[in-house]
Design a protein around this motif. Structure first.
Motif, PDB file in Angstrom:
ATOM      1  N   LYS A   1      53.160  26.097  62.006  1.00 25.30           N
ATOM      2  CA  LYS A   1      52.297  25.960  60.837  1.00 25.30           C
ATOM      3  C   LYS A   1      52.444  27.194  59.965  1.00 25.30           C
ATOM      4  O   LYS A   1      52.148  28.304  60.397  1.00 25.30           O
ATOM      5  CB  LYS A   1      50.841  25.785  61.258  1.00 25.30           C
ATOM      6  N   ILE A   2      52.909  26.981  58.729  1.00 23.87           N
ATOM      7  CA  ILE A   2      53.086  28.067  57.776  1.00 23.87           C
ATOM      8  C   ILE A   2      52.020  27.961  56.699  1.00 23.87           C
ATOM      9  O   ILE A   2      51.873  26.918  56.055  1.00 23.87           O
ATOM     10  CB  ILE A   2      54.481  28.015  57.124  1.00 23.87           C
ATOM     11  N   LEU A   3      51.285  29.026  56.490  1.00 26.73           N
ATOM     12  CA  LEU A   3      50.293  29.076  55.428  1.00 26.73           C
ATOM     13  C   LEU A   3      50.918  29.729  54.207  1.00 26.73           C
ATOM     14  O   LEU A   3      51.406  30.864  54.287  1.00 26.73           O
ATOM     15  CB  LEU A   3      49.080  29.887  55.892  1.00 26.73           C
ATOM     16  N   ALA A   4      50.945  29.007  53.101  1.00 24.07           N
ATOM     17  CA  ALA A   4      51.469  29.547  51.844  1.00 24.07           C
ATOM     18  C   ALA A   4      50.290  30.015  51.010  1.00 24.07           C
ATOM     19  O   ALA A   4      49.612  29.219  50.356  1.00 24.07           O
ATOM     20  CB  ALA A   4      52.286  28.501  51.097  1.00 24.07           C
ATOM     21  N   LEU A   5      50.014  31.325  51.056  1.00 24.32           N
ATOM     22  CA  LEU A   5      48.866  31.918  50.372  1.00 24.32           C
ATOM     23  C   LEU A   5      49.313  32.422  49.016  1.00 24.32           C
ATOM     24  O   LEU A   5      50.104  33.367  48.932  1.00 24.32           O
ATOM     25  CB  LEU A   5      48.308  33.068  51.213  1.00 24.32           C
ATOM     26  N   GLY A   6      48.819  31.812  47.958  1.00 20.32           N
ATOM     27  CA  GLY A   6      49.306  32.210  46.653  1.00 20.32           C
ATOM     28  C   GLY A   6      48.435  31.760  45.506  1.00 20.32           C
ATOM     29  O   GLY A   6      47.260  31.393  45.678  1.00 20.32           O
ATOM     30  N   ASP A   7      49.028  31.765  44.327  1.00 23.57           N
ATOM     31  CA  ASP A   7      48.335  31.391  43.097  1.00 23.57           C
ATOM     32  C   ASP A   7      48.918  30.089  42.561  1.00 23.57           C
ATOM     33  O   ASP A   7      49.369  29.246  43.341  1.00 23.57           O
ATOM     34  CB  ASP A   7      48.426  32.534  42.086  1.00 23.57           C
ATOM     35  N   SER A   8      48.932  29.919  41.250  1.00 24.05           N
ATOM     36  CA  SER A   8      49.405  28.664  40.666  1.00 24.05           C
ATOM     37  C   SER A   8      50.875  28.399  40.949  1.00 24.05           C
ATOM     38  O   SER A   8      51.308  27.244  40.972  1.00 24.05           O
ATOM     39  CB  SER A   8      49.178  28.681  39.149  1.00 24.05           C
ATOM     40  N   LEU A   9      51.660  29.447  41.156  1.00 18.62           N
ATOM     41  CA  LEU A   9      53.080  29.262  41.449  1.00 18.62           C
ATOM     42  C   LEU A   9      53.270  28.572  42.797  1.00 18.62           C
ATOM     43  O   LEU A   9      54.249  27.848  43.011  1.00 18.62           O
ATOM     44  CB  LEU A   9      53.800  30.616  41.441  1.00 18.62           C
ATOM     45  N   THR A  10      52.354  28.820  43.713  1.00 16.29           N
ATOM     46  CA  THR A  10      52.358  28.124  45.002  1.00 16.29           C
ATOM     47  C   THR A  10      51.648  26.789  44.899  1.00 16.29           C
ATOM     48  O   THR A  10      52.104  25.781  45.450  1.00 16.29           O
ATOM     49  CB  THR A  10      51.674  28.996  46.076  1.00 16.29           C
ATOM     50  N   ALA A  11      50.519  26.766  44.184  1.00 13.04           N
ATOM     51  CA  ALA A  11      49.670  25.574  44.147  1.00 13.04           C
ATOM     52  C   ALA A  11      50.368  24.367  43.535  1.00 13.04           C
ATOM     53  O   ALA A  11      50.093  23.229  43.903  1.00 13.04           O
ATOM     54  CB  ALA A  11      48.388  25.890  43.381  1.00 13.04           C
TER      55      ALA A  11
ATOM     56  N   VAL B   1      51.238  24.581  54.731  1.00 15.93           N
ATOM     57  CA  VAL B   1      49.909  24.332  54.167  1.00 15.93           C
ATOM     58  C   VAL B   1      49.798  25.006  52.805  1.00 15.93           C
ATOM     59  O   VAL B   1      50.073  26.204  52.671  1.00 15.93           O
ATOM     60  CB  VAL B   1      48.808  24.874  55.101  1.00 15.93           C
ATOM     61  N   ASN B   2      49.408  24.233  51.811  1.00 18.09           N
ATOM     62  CA  ASN B   2      49.282  24.745  50.453  1.00 18.09           C
ATOM     63  C   ASN B   2      47.943  25.471  50.304  1.00 18.09           C
ATOM     64  O   ASN B   2      46.890  24.855  50.164  1.00 18.09           O
ATOM     65  CB  ASN B   2      49.375  23.599  49.437  1.00 18.09           C
TER      66      ASN B   2
ATOM     67  N   ALA C   1      44.392  28.608  63.030  1.00 14.94           N
ATOM     68  CA  ALA C   1      45.181  29.765  62.620  1.00 14.94           C
ATOM     69  C   ALA C   1      46.650  29.391  62.419  1.00 14.94           C
ATOM     70  O   ALA C   1      47.221  28.659  63.234  1.00 14.94           O
ATOM     71  CB  ALA C   1      45.060  30.880  63.644  1.00 14.94           C
ATOM     72  N   PRO C   2      47.267  29.900  61.359  1.00 14.07           N
ATOM     73  CA  PRO C   2      48.682  29.606  61.128  1.00 14.07           C
ATOM     74  C   PRO C   2      49.575  30.394  62.081  1.00 14.07           C
ATOM     75  O   PRO C   2      49.170  31.413  62.644  1.00 14.07           O
ATOM     76  CB  PRO C   2      48.904  30.057  59.686  1.00 14.07           C
TER      77      PRO C   2
END
Length: 206
Positions: A20-30, A58-59, A82-83
């Motif tokens: 499980k990968i958590l992609a923590l970001g802003d609009s570029l990720t969203a 995970v977005n 947890a990722p």
């Protein structure tokens, strides 16, 4: 006697093997102004699966998020399921708003420290400041990502928009956010780095 494994047990076993990968970001990720299926985490998961990796991306991107916003919501993102690994992509909005690079660095340091405390493999995705903010701001902002990568001993992908920034054919009409083609370029460019992240996650959990 043969053991009987029901579908639920198979599903649990398969899920246990999935990174499980958590992609923590802003609009570029969203995936700002894109169909859900064209968002970066969705395209990244598809690319990884095409290469034989059992992953779930995970977005956790929020449009308009700053490094402070990412830090504020990190706790509850980690307190649930947890990722196994995290991609940290934050800072673009700090620069666009001209916020102090030192504060962005402090916020990202706190994020990386929280992930290190939990022994979660992390990939830091860097950004560059807009070139109209002056040489001092640019030097301070652009330099914070390499400093953090060295400080926390995490791999750095230097520029999240590599190959996409300033390329009209890959951008929405605002000239800032990637279109679907641009997202695919981003995925293709970062893919080797994320594959290495997946391998580290498997080694950590194994």
């Amino acid at each position: 006697m043969f053991a009987v494994v029901n579908d639920g047990a198979r599903a649990q076993a398969a899920d246990a093997e999935t990174v499980k990968i958590l992609a923590l970001g802003d609009s570029l990720t969203a995936g700002y102004n894109l169909p859900p299926g064209d968002a970066f985490p969705v395209r990244l998961e598809a690319a990884l699966r095409d290469r034989g990796h059992a992953v779930r991306v995970v977005n956790a991107g929020v449009s308009g998020d700053t490094t402070a916003g990412g830090l504020a919501r990190l706790g509850w993102l980690l307190d649930g399921e947890a990722p196994d690994a995290v991609i940290v992509e934050l800072g673009a909005n700090d620069a666009l708003r001209g916020l102090p690079p030192q504060k962005a660095e402090e916020n990202l340091a706190a994020i990386l420290q929280s992930l290190a405390d939990r022994n979660i493999p992390t990939l830091l995705a860097g950004m560059y400041a807009p070139r109209n903010l002056g040489p001092e701001y640019i030097a301070a902002f652009d330099g914070l990502y390499p400093r953090l990568a060295e400080r926390f001993d995490v791999p750095l992908y230097p520029f999240f928009l590599e190959g996409v920034a300033l390329q009209d054919r890959y951008l929405l009409s605002d000239g800032l956010h990637p279109n679907a083609e641009g997202v695919q370029v981003m995925v293709d460019n970062i893919l080797p780095h994320v594959e290495a992240l997946v391998e580290r996650a498997r080694q950590t959990s194994g």
